[in-house]
Design a protein around this motif. Structure first.
Motif, PDB file in Angstrom:
ATOM      1  N   SER A 316      13.127 -40.098 -43.551  1.00 58.68           N
ATOM      2  CA  SER A 316      12.500 -40.485 -42.298  1.00 58.68           C
ATOM      3  C   SER A 316      13.412 -40.054 -41.150  1.00 58.68           C
ATOM      4  CB  SER A 316      12.247 -41.991 -42.250  1.00 58.68           C
ATOM      5  OG  SER A 316      13.402 -42.696 -42.577  1.00 58.68           O
ATOM      6  N   GLY A 317      12.806 -39.571 -40.085  1.00 65.77           N
ATOM      7  CA  GLY A 317      13.584 -39.071 -38.963  1.00 65.77           C
ATOM      8  C   GLY A 317      13.922 -37.591 -39.098  1.00 65.77           C
ATOM      9  N   SER A 318      13.395 -36.914 -40.140  1.00 69.05           N
ATOM     10  CA  SER A 318      13.751 -35.505 -40.298  1.00 69.05           C
ATOM     11  C   SER A 318      12.817 -34.601 -39.497  1.00 69.05           C
ATOM     12  CB  SER A 318      13.732 -35.123 -41.777  1.00 69.05           C
ATOM     13  OG  SER A 318      12.455 -35.348 -42.321  1.00 69.05           O
ATOM     14  N   GLY A 319      11.805 -35.159 -38.846  1.00 74.24           N
ATOM     15  CA  GLY A 319      10.967 -34.353 -37.966  1.00 74.24           C
ATOM     16  C   GLY A 319       9.651 -33.925 -38.572  1.00 74.24           C
ATOM     17  N   LYS A 320       9.296 -34.471 -39.744  1.00 73.77           N
ATOM     18  CA  LYS A 320       8.069 -34.043 -40.429  1.00 73.77           C
ATOM     19  C   LYS A 320       6.824 -34.320 -39.589  1.00 73.77           C
ATOM     20  CE  LYS A 320       8.618 -36.890 -43.930  1.00 73.77           C
ATOM     21  NZ  LYS A 320       9.811 -37.723 -43.805  1.00 73.77           N
ATOM     22  N   THR A 321       6.738 -35.553 -39.088  1.00 74.96           N
ATOM     23  CA  THR A 321       5.545 -35.940 -38.340  1.00 74.96           C
ATOM     24  C   THR A 321       5.473 -35.217 -37.000  1.00 74.96           C
ATOM     25  OG1 THR A 321       5.424 -38.074 -39.444  1.00 74.96           O
ATOM     26  CG2 THR A 321       4.331 -37.901 -37.326  1.00 74.96           C
ATOM     27  N   SER A 322       6.618 -35.057 -36.338  1.00 74.87           N
ATOM     28  CA  SER A 322       6.633 -34.320 -35.071  1.00 74.87           C
ATOM     29  C   SER A 322       6.140 -32.895 -35.284  1.00 74.87           C
ATOM     30  CB  SER A 322       8.051 -34.286 -34.490  1.00 74.87           C
ATOM     31  OG  SER A 322       8.475 -35.579 -34.166  1.00 74.87           O
ATOM     32  N   LEU A 323       6.545 -32.296 -36.392  1.00 74.78           N
ATOM     33  CA  LEU A 323       6.104 -30.933 -36.712  1.00 74.78           C
ATOM     34  C   LEU A 323       4.578 -30.896 -36.834  1.00 74.78           C
ATOM     35  CD1 LEU A 323       6.668 -27.996 -37.679  1.00 74.78           C
ATOM     36  CD2 LEU A 323       6.793 -28.911 -39.998  1.00 74.78           C
ATOM     37  N   ALA A 324       4.019 -31.853 -37.600  1.00 75.05           N
ATOM     38  CA  ALA A 324       2.568 -31.880 -37.802  1.00 75.05           C
ATOM     39  C   ALA A 324       1.847 -32.042 -36.469  1.00 75.05           C
ATOM     40  CB  ALA A 324       2.204 -33.032 -38.736  1.00 75.05           C
ATOM     41  N   ARG A 325       2.340 -32.936 -35.640  1.00 76.06           N
ATOM     42  CA  ARG A 325       1.671 -33.202 -34.372  1.00 76.06           C
ATOM     43  C   ARG A 325       1.766 -31.993 -33.439  1.00 76.06           C
ATOM     44  NH1 ARG A 325       2.403 -39.662 -33.648  1.00 76.06           N
ATOM     45  NH2 ARG A 325       1.188 -40.032 -35.533  1.00 76.06           N
ATOM     46  N   ALA A 326       2.888 -31.286 -33.506  1.00 77.60           N
ATOM     47  CA  ALA A 326       3.040 -30.107 -32.653  1.00 77.60           C
ATOM     48  C   ALA A 326       2.076 -29.002 -33.094  1.00 77.60           C
ATOM     49  CB  ALA A 326       4.475 -29.607 -32.680  1.00 77.60           C
ATOM     50  N   LEU A 328      -0.814 -29.419 -34.450  1.00 75.25           N
ATOM     51  CA  LEU A 328      -2.160 -29.805 -34.014  1.00 75.25           C
ATOM     52  C   LEU A 328      -2.296 -29.810 -32.501  1.00 75.25           C
ATOM     53  CD1 LEU A 328      -3.015 -32.693 -36.458  1.00 75.25           C
ATOM     54  CD2 LEU A 328      -4.161 -30.508 -36.271  1.00 75.25           C
ATOM     55  N   GLY A 329      -1.175 -29.724 -31.793  1.00 77.54           N
ATOM     56  CA  GLY A 329      -1.231 -29.761 -30.339  1.00 77.54           C
ATOM     57  C   GLY A 329      -1.299 -31.177 -29.790  1.00 77.54           C
ATOM     58  N   LEU A 330      -0.989 -32.153 -30.637  1.00 77.30           N
ATOM     59  CA  LEU A 330      -1.006 -33.542 -30.180  1.00 77.30           C
ATOM     60  C   LEU A 330       0.287 -33.899 -29.471  1.00 77.30           C
ATOM     61  CD1 LEU A 330      -2.566 -35.233 -33.331  1.00 77.30           C
ATOM     62  CD2 LEU A 330      -3.662 -34.854 -31.139  1.00 77.30           C
ATOM     63  N   LEU A 331       1.309 -33.070 -29.663  1.00 77.41           N
ATOM     64  CA  LEU A 331       2.612 -33.315 -29.080  1.00 77.41           C
ATOM     65  C   LEU A 331       3.035 -32.001 -28.428  1.00 77.41           C
ATOM     66  CD1 LEU A 331       4.410 -35.884 -29.604  1.00 77.41           C
ATOM     67  CD2 LEU A 331       5.687 -34.485 -31.183  1.00 77.41           C
ATOM     68  N   PRO A 332       3.533 -32.037 -27.196  1.00 80.73           N
ATOM     69  CA  PRO A 332       3.885 -30.754 -26.563  1.00 80.73           C
ATOM     70  C   PRO A 332       5.062 -30.095 -27.294  1.00 80.73           C
ATOM     71  CG  PRO A 332       4.613 -32.623 -25.229  1.00 80.73           C
ATOM     72  CD  PRO A 332       3.781 -33.182 -26.326  1.00 80.73           C
ATOM     73  N   ALA A 333       4.844 -28.850 -27.718  1.00 76.40           N
ATOM     74  CA  ALA A 333       5.931 -28.111 -28.356  1.00 76.40           C
ATOM     75  C   ALA A 333       6.810 -27.508 -27.261  1.00 76.40           C
ATOM     76  CB  ALA A 333       5.364 -27.021 -29.250  1.00 76.40           C
ATOM     77  N   ASP A 334       8.106 -27.400 -27.551  1.00 76.37           N
ATOM     78  CA  ASP A 334       9.042 -26.836 -26.580  1.00 76.37           C
ATOM     79  C   ASP A 334       8.898 -25.328 -26.469  1.00 76.37           C
ATOM     80  OD1 ASP A 334      10.105 -29.112 -25.854  1.00 76.37           O
ATOM     81  OD2 ASP A 334      12.034 -28.855 -26.840  1.00 76.37           O
ATOM     82  N   GLY A 335       8.515 -24.733 -27.568  1.00 77.39           N
ATOM     83  CA  GLY A 335       8.406 -23.282 -27.555  1.00 77.39           C
ATOM     84  C   GLY A 335       7.783 -22.873 -28.858  1.00 77.39           C
ATOM     85  N   ALA A 347      -0.912 -24.386 -26.626  1.00 76.86           N
ATOM     86  CA  ALA A 347      -0.019 -25.382 -27.197  1.00 76.86           C
ATOM     87  C   ALA A 347      -0.661 -26.767 -27.194  1.00 76.86           C
ATOM     88  CB  ALA A 347       1.296 -25.417 -26.427  1.00 76.86           C
ATOM     89  N   HIS A 348      -1.466 -27.045 -26.181  1.00 76.59           N
ATOM     90  CA  HIS A 348      -2.017 -28.394 -26.061  1.00 76.59           C
ATOM     91  C   HIS A 348      -3.429 -28.467 -26.618  1.00 76.59           C
ATOM     92  CE1 HIS A 348      -3.642 -32.016 -24.060  1.00 76.59           C
ATOM     93  NE2 HIS A 348      -2.416 -32.461 -24.312  1.00 76.59           N
ATOM     94  N   ILE A 349      -3.720 -29.546 -27.331  1.00 81.91           N
ATOM     95  CA  ILE A 349      -5.019 -29.655 -28.013  1.00 81.91           C
ATOM     96  C   ILE A 349      -6.177 -29.621 -27.022  1.00 81.91           C
ATOM     97  CG2 ILE A 349      -5.060 -32.193 -28.063  1.00 81.91           C
ATOM     98  CD1 ILE A 349      -6.234 -31.627 -31.051  1.00 81.91           C
ATOM     99  N   GLY A 350      -5.942 -30.135 -25.803  1.00 82.68           N
ATOM    100  CA  GLY A 350      -7.011 -30.168 -24.810  1.00 82.68           C
ATOM    101  C   GLY A 350      -7.464 -28.775 -24.411  1.00 82.68           C
ATOM    102  N   ALA A 351      -6.570 -27.791 -24.550  1.00 75.12           N
ATOM    103  CA  ALA A 351      -6.909 -26.435 -24.132  1.00 75.12           C
ATOM    104  C   ALA A 351      -7.489 -25.614 -25.280  1.00 75.12           C
ATOM    105  CB  ALA A 351      -5.651 -25.755 -23.584  1.00 75.12           C
ATOM    106  N   ARG A 352      -7.533 -26.214 -26.472  1.00 73.51           N
ATOM    107  CA  ARG A 352      -8.060 -25.451 -27.609  1.00 73.51           C
ATOM    108  C   ARG A 352      -9.576 -25.568 -27.684  1.00 73.51           C
ATOM    109  NH1 ARG A 352      -3.600 -26.914 -32.309  1.00 73.51           N
ATOM    110  NH2 ARG A 352      -1.815 -26.028 -31.186  1.00 73.51           N
ATOM    111  N   LYS A 353     -10.196 -24.516 -28.213  1.00 79.81           N
ATOM    112  CA  LYS A 353     -11.654 -24.525 -28.326  1.00 79.81           C
ATOM    113  C   LYS A 353     -12.094 -25.448 -29.448  1.00 79.81           C
ATOM    114  CE  LYS A 353     -12.683 -19.898 -26.667  1.00 79.81           C
ATOM    115  NZ  LYS A 353     -12.134 -18.638 -27.199  1.00 79.81           N
TER     116      LYS A 353
END
Lengths: 593, 307
Positions: A316-326, A328-335, A347-353
């Protein structure tokens, strides 16, 4: 006379049709270690509570519990209090809630000694410090004054064990003591329990759903099913030659490292469905605390083929969930970027079709929490269609939902039910139905089976694999459970503190891990074989702070193979016989499993 | 912590301004003026008075003049008590009101917490039902009903206590007002304590303490009391506000010469500055006490303290 004799114990509640424990008879001898296994609802925790006299007031108890000749059922609190802590002590499942958040740790332990008038205040302080040291807290003086939230989960469970042993009990009851912990921490805690059990000569009653934990830690085992004892015997005998049907089913369903690989191989000629390039996620600390950045996911790349399952593992804390959310565009990716079928996605889910969004779906860890309690099963499963297939007729929608429910193995009669009326396994099937009804190309499962019992877990995994076989679905499977990884994945990503350690094929990772961290993870998993001695402390210590990570390889402070170079430069991912490994010594180390 | 406190204090300024503006508008939109009498004054006299008190200026001008005065701690002159400023009037009546309020709060805490604790530890027994039942009545019956009823029963029928401030000695004339003022707060605090205590006694760490063989008294004392009291702390802000508003009624019913009585007199006499002054003073007091409660909360919960 045995230390503990339970005779015909039956526990019943007025609001349940069946007793939760039915005629349990069991004896525990002095100094022995005995495991009680069973799925949730098998009555194992209720039995433990009955021993401690901690059942709720509305429980109707019949039968007897004799401890050292004294009857405990129906005994008054002041009688029980003479036994609690001094003769029988208990360790609870979740160390996050079992300790009082408002009281310093030392004071909570000291109170036990003072309450039972075992010694005076001055000596109680000494004994408490001594106990904190014994359970492996590095700086007892500091830990004594710490509040529970200042310690990690593993440290807190050490404190709980210390609190249980400080009264020098004859019997230690441990109820799922490692279920809430990471596999590496679980290995540490179990090794501590083994050591202390050997040193103190107190009997150990270990309650768990995990047969692997029993195999490595208990001489005797009791199997419970729906309130009944179905099998009892020496651990070795029961594991070799199980007499009851239920034990056999449990052993079969128990995920373990040597599980049968269930996934079909992927055909090589299909192109990648999803390509992840240099994706990174970071969180900014509040300025008042220093404004440092926490790099939850450091730039990483991988791809996903059609019909392929990629597992992502790590503590836990290794970044697995953050990776998944990024992804999907649920979390802003840095790059970095996410490409779906060759096209780069916003990058953001709102902008995806919508056409993209319906093809990337997710199943979450806690099935009950991820279903809207105010919507019926039908409405929950239909909702994605209402959004993505507007204008479809009501009859058509109902029909689609019925077909979907049937294909995830749910009785169509459940369609009118609400989430709280479902079992954990049914709720997770509903969540899966909701994500599959749009026929996505990619399904991300974030700890989708972690909350489920072994047999139910197996059914859900089979369901996902069948769906993959049928429709060519690609899976990203996030889990901390290596046995599940072994069962269903084609390739495995191992993450540590947000960085990729190793990407390997299922077979290569489990037979020849290249990264020392991958190896440590593998050896932490309890083995289902009672003859295999569990490895003591495959991985010592805990992950470093994400806010002030170590230099060079993030894993080097805990790595037994670390050399000078490891603390100087960050290892690149290099190719070792088909596995990508980020380790300076990958080529020379032989970590064969 | 310091940053948080500063932000909270700065955040209180707009709230206060809004309260002042609304109170100012309401007082000025009431029909009639402070100097209207049965007997009509000569126009020149009236104009002179209006000029002296700046009543001839437009509303915005009056408002900005009032705010400027506030910055210097000047609440203006009373229109009715000619020789006094509003600040002097409040200052003179305040000690008595504070004594009344503090005694009521103390009684509410002691009685409310004890009743709530007992009810929680004896959950679903006769005692529990009794406490929750009485608390329900305490919450639903307003002070202006309770207070006259008390006077009727204890002063008129039983003749145990003086009916108003002019009779009896220093101790027994305080008794009924304090109880009347405290009753609704006792009820709220008892219910709050009961709920929060039951919640804490059901928590995992209390189960752990029970498994460690601690007696119920030890569990309450060493484990449960602090977490159970924390929600109560955040109720202290509203409680203080409740006691302040309640004191206006109670002081009037029992004829106590406190700030509350001035407030009612001021409103009846259209003493703009007195009503405004007391409103501003009470608003500041409530906001300030709420701030202290919040800071205290952060200090008492070790999980928030570090931030």
């Amino acid at each position: 006379m045995s230390l503990l004799e339970i005779n015909e114990l039956t526990i019943r509640y007025a609001d349940t049709p069946e007793p939760v424990v039915k005629g349990l008879t069991l004896a525990v001898e002095r100094g022995e270690s005995i495991g009680i296994v069973g799925e949730s609802g098998s009555g194992k925790t209720q039995s433990a509570m009955a021993i401690m006299g901690l059942l709720p007031a509305n429980a109707q108890v019949s039968g007897t519990v004799h401890f050292d000749g004294t009857e405990l059922t129906g005994a008054a609190d002041h009688v029980l209090n003479q036994y609690r802590a001094c003769r029988i002590a208990m360790v609870f499942q979740d160390p996050r809630t079992a300790l009082n958040p408002y009281v310093r740790i030392g004071k909570q332990l000291r109170r036990i000694l003072l309450e039972h008038k075992i010694c005076g205040r001055a000596e109680a302080n000494v004994r408490t410090l001594d106990m904190l040291n014994k359970v492996g807290l590095s700086d007892p003086e500091r830990q004594f004054r710490a509040f529970p939230h200042e310690l990690s989960g593993g440290m807190r469970q050490r404190v709980m064990i210390g609190a249980a042993l400080i009264g020098e009990p004859d019997l230690l009851v441990a109820d799922e003591p490692t279920t809430a912990l990471d596999v590496t921490v679980q290995a540490q805690i179990l090794s501590l329990v083994r050591r202390l059990h050997a040193e103190t000569n107190s009997a150990l009653l270990l309650i768990t759903h995990d047969l692997g934990v029993v195999a490595g830690n208990c001489e005797r085992v009791v199997v419970m099913d729906r309130g009944r004892l179905v099998e009892e015997g020496m651990t070795r005998g029961v594991f070799r030659d199980p007499a009851s049907e239920k034990t056999r089913a449990l052993l079969l369903a128990a995920p373990h490292i040597d599980s049968i690989v269930m996934s079909e191989p992927v055909s090589a000629d299909t192109g990648p469905v999803l390509e992840i390039e240099d994706i990174a996620v970071s969180f900014k600390e509040r300025r008042s605390k220093g404004g440092r950045s926490l790099h939850a996911v450091k730039p990483m790349s991988f791809s996903l083929q059609e019909r392929e399952t990629v597992a992502v593992v790590g503590e836990s804390g290794s970044g697995k969930t953050s990776l998944a959310r990024a992804i999907l565009g649920l979390l802003p990716a840095d790059g970095g970027q996410v490409c779906f079928l060759g096209k780069t996605l916003p990058a953001h889910i709102g902008a995806r079709k919508n056409t993209v969004r319906r093809n990337l779906q997710m199943v979450f860890q806690d099935p009950l929490a991820s279903l809207n309690p105010a919507m019926s099963v039908r409405e929950i499963v239909m909702e994605p269609l209402r959004i993505h297939e507007r204008g479809k007729k009501k009859a058509g929608l109902n029909n689609d939902v019925a077909v979907m429910l049937a294909s995830v193995g749910l009785d169509p009669g459940l369609a009118g039910r609400y989430p709280h009326e479902l079992s954990g396994g049914q709720a997770q099937r509903v969540a899966i139905a909701r994500s599959l009804i749009l026929k996505p190309k990619v399904l991300i499962c974030d700890e989708a089976v972690a909350a489920l019992d072994g047999t139910v877990q197996l059914e859900i995994l089979k369901l996902l694999l069948a769906e993959q076989e049928r429709s060519g679905l690609s899976l990203v499977f996030i889990t901390h459970d290596l046995a599940v990884v072994r069962q269903i994945s084609h390739r495995v990503l191992v993450m540590y503190m947000g960085r990729l350690c190793e990407i390997a094929k299922n077979e290569s990772l489990f037979t020849r891990p290249r990264h020392p961290y991958a190896k440590a993870l593998l050896s932490s998993v309890p083995v289902l074989d009672p003859d295999a001695r569990p490895v003591d402390l495959p991985l010592a210590g805990e992950a470093s702070s994400m806010l002030s990570p170590p230099t060079g390889c993030l894993f080097h402070p805990r790595c037994q193979h670390a050399v000078a170079a490891c603390s100087e430069s960050v290892p690149e991912l290099i190719d070792c016989d088909g596995s990508l490994v980020a380790c300076h010594r990958a080529a020379e180390l032989d970590l064969g499993y | 912590m310091l940053r948080y406190a500063t932000l909270r204090i700065l955040g209180a300024i707009p709230t206060l301004l809004l309260v002042i503006a609304i109170a100012f508008l309401m007082v000025h939109s009431a029909p009639g003026g402070p100097f209207d009498r049965e007997r009509v004054l000569a126009p020149e006299v009236e104009r002179n008075i209006e000029r002296a008190y700046h009543l001839d200026e437009s509303l915005p001008e009056q408002f900005s003049r009032y705010l400027q005065g506030l910055l210097h701690g000047d609440l203006g002159p009373s229109y009715r008590y000619r020789d006094y400023t509003v600040a002097e009037l409040i200052g003179g009546a305040l000690p008595l009101s504070i004594r009344l309020g503090a005694l009521a709060m103390a009684l509410a805490l002691v009685a409310g917490v004890s009743a709530g604790m007992v009810a929680a530890l004896r959950k679903n027994t006769i005692i529990d039902r009794l406490v929750t039942g009485i608390a329900m009545i305490g919450i639903s019956v307003p002070v202006f009903v309770i207070a006259p009823l008390m006077v009727l029963v204890f002063a008129v029928f039983l003749n145990w206590l003086p009916a108003s401030w002019t009779g009896g000695n220093a101790a027994n004339r305080m008794l009924m007002p304090v109880i009347a003022l405290a009753l609704p707060q006792i009820a709220y605090i008892a219910r709050l304590t009961r709920a929060s205590m039951i919640n804490v006694m059901n928590s995992d760490f209390v189960r752990t303490a029970r498994a460690q063989g601690l007696s119920t008294i030890s569990i309450v004392r060493y484990h449960a009391i602090k977490p159970a009291m924390l929600p109560l702390l955040s109720y202290m802000g509203p409680a203080i506000a409740g006691v302040l508003t309640g004191s206006v009624v109670v002081e009037e019913v029992f004829g106590i010469p406190g700030v509350g009585q001035f407030f009612i007199r001021g409103a009846l006499n259209r003493d703009y500055t007195l009503v405004l002054g007391i409103t501003v003073f009470y608003a500041t007091l409530v906001i300030f006490l709420n701030l202290i409660v919040d800071l205290l909360y952060g200090f008492l919960d070790p999980r928030i303290r570090g931030r």
